[in-house]
Design a protein around this motif. Structure first.
Motif, mmCIF file in Angstrom:
data_model
loop_
_atom_site.group_PDB
_atom_site.id
_atom_site.type_symbol
_atom_site.label_atom_id
_atom_site.label_comp_id
_atom_site.label_asym_id
_atom_site.label_seq_id
_atom_site.Cartn_x
_atom_site.Cartn_y
_atom_site.Cartn_z
ATOM 1 N N LEU A 26 0.713 -1.041 -0.004
ATOM 2 C CA LEU A 26 -0.090 0.015 0.252
ATOM 3 C C LEU A 26 0.785 1.356 -0.152
ATOM 4 O O LEU A 26 0.452 2.317 -0.813
ATOM 5 N N ALA A 27 1.938 1.398 0.697
ATOM 6 C CA ALA A 27 2.646 2.392 0.789
ATOM 7 C C ALA A 27 3.389 2.641 -0.467
ATOM 8 O O ALA A 27 3.760 3.648 -1.051
ATOM 9 N N ALA A 28 3.929 1.434 -1.147
ATOM 10 C CA ALA A 28 4.393 1.795 -2.627
ATOM 11 C C ALA A 28 3.642 2.349 -3.520
ATOM 12 O O ALA A 28 3.973 3.033 -4.338
ATOM 13 N N ILE A 29 2.257 1.823 -3.567
ATOM 14 C CA ILE A 29 1.245 2.158 -4.344
ATOM 15 C C ILE A 29 1.053 3.522 -4.244
ATOM 16 O O ILE A 29 0.977 4.389 -5.347
ATOM 17 N N ASN A 30 0.963 4.050 -2.829
ATOM 18 C CA ASN A 30 0.857 5.586 -2.653
ATOM 19 C C ASN A 30 1.945 6.416 -3.139
ATOM 20 O O ASN A 30 1.778 7.591 -3.665
ATOM 21 N N ALA A 34 1.862 9.327 -6.058
ATOM 22 C CA ALA A 34 2.263 10.766 -5.876
ATOM 23 C C ALA A 34 3.368 11.174 -6.970
ATOM 24 O O ALA A 34 3.389 12.115 -7.584
ATOM 25 N N ASN A 35 4.185 9.897 -7.194
ATOM 26 C CA ASN A 35 5.070 10.285 -8.397
ATOM 27 C C ASN A 35 4.284 10.449 -9.734
ATOM 28 O O ASN A 35 4.627 11.524 -10.408
ATOM 29 N N GLN A 36 3.148 9.742 -9.952
ATOM 30 C CA GLN A 36 2.536 9.980 -11.168
ATOM 31 C C GLN A 36 1.761 11.307 -11.076
ATOM 32 O O GLN A 36 1.861 12.199 -12.183
ATOM 33 N N ARG A 37 1.370 11.868 -10.105
ATOM 34 C CA ARG A 37 0.774 12.943 -9.987
ATOM 35 C C ARG A 37 1.807 14.382 -10.350
ATOM 36 O O ARG A 37 1.479 14.959 -11.141
ATOM 37 N N ASP A 38 3.168 13.829 -9.563
ATOM 38 C CA ASP A 38 4.218 15.144 -10.025
ATOM 39 C C ASP A 38 4.436 15.210 -11.505
ATOM 40 O O ASP A 38 4.654 16.072 -12.068
ATOM 41 N N LEU A 39 4.718 13.928 -12.117
ATOM 42 C CA LEU A 39 4.884 13.753 -13.650
ATOM 43 C C LEU A 39 4.029 14.347 -14.183
ATOM 44 O O LEU A 39 4.206 15.216 -15.421
#
Length: 91
Positions: A26-30, A34-39
């Motif tokens: 779950l932490a990895a997915i979150n 976040a990385n995807q939103r930044d990109l």
């Protein structure tokens, strides 16, 4: 059928390990989210800048075309003046 204390402790440890794995996933997915939103935000910024560059390029192209038309007009004028000057000399 009673389970021994060691068996119960082993089952509890297995359940806790599964829960820990779930939390790690779950932490990895979150983190990936976040990385995807930044990109996605960065791509949006780049697209906006690219739109501005495209607009500027259109302006430069228009200016270059206008300049070419004016240069051709000047060349035609110079050629006409040259012809007017050469005619009297040929007589």
């Amino acid at each position: 059928m009673t389970a021994s204390m060691a068996e119960l402790e082993a089952r509890i440890a297995a359940l806790e390990a599964e829960r820990g794995d779930y939390r790690a996933v779950l932490a990895a997915i979150n983190a990936l989210g976040a990385n995807q939103r930044d990109l996605a935000a960065r791509v949006g910024d780049v697209e906006g800048r690219l739109g501005a560059v495209d607009t500027r390029l259109d302006t430069v192209e228009t200016t270059a075309q206008d300049t070419n038309v004016r240069v051709r007009s000047l060349e035609d004028g110079v050629a006409e003046i040259k012809d007017l000057l050469v005619r009297p000399l040929d007589r």
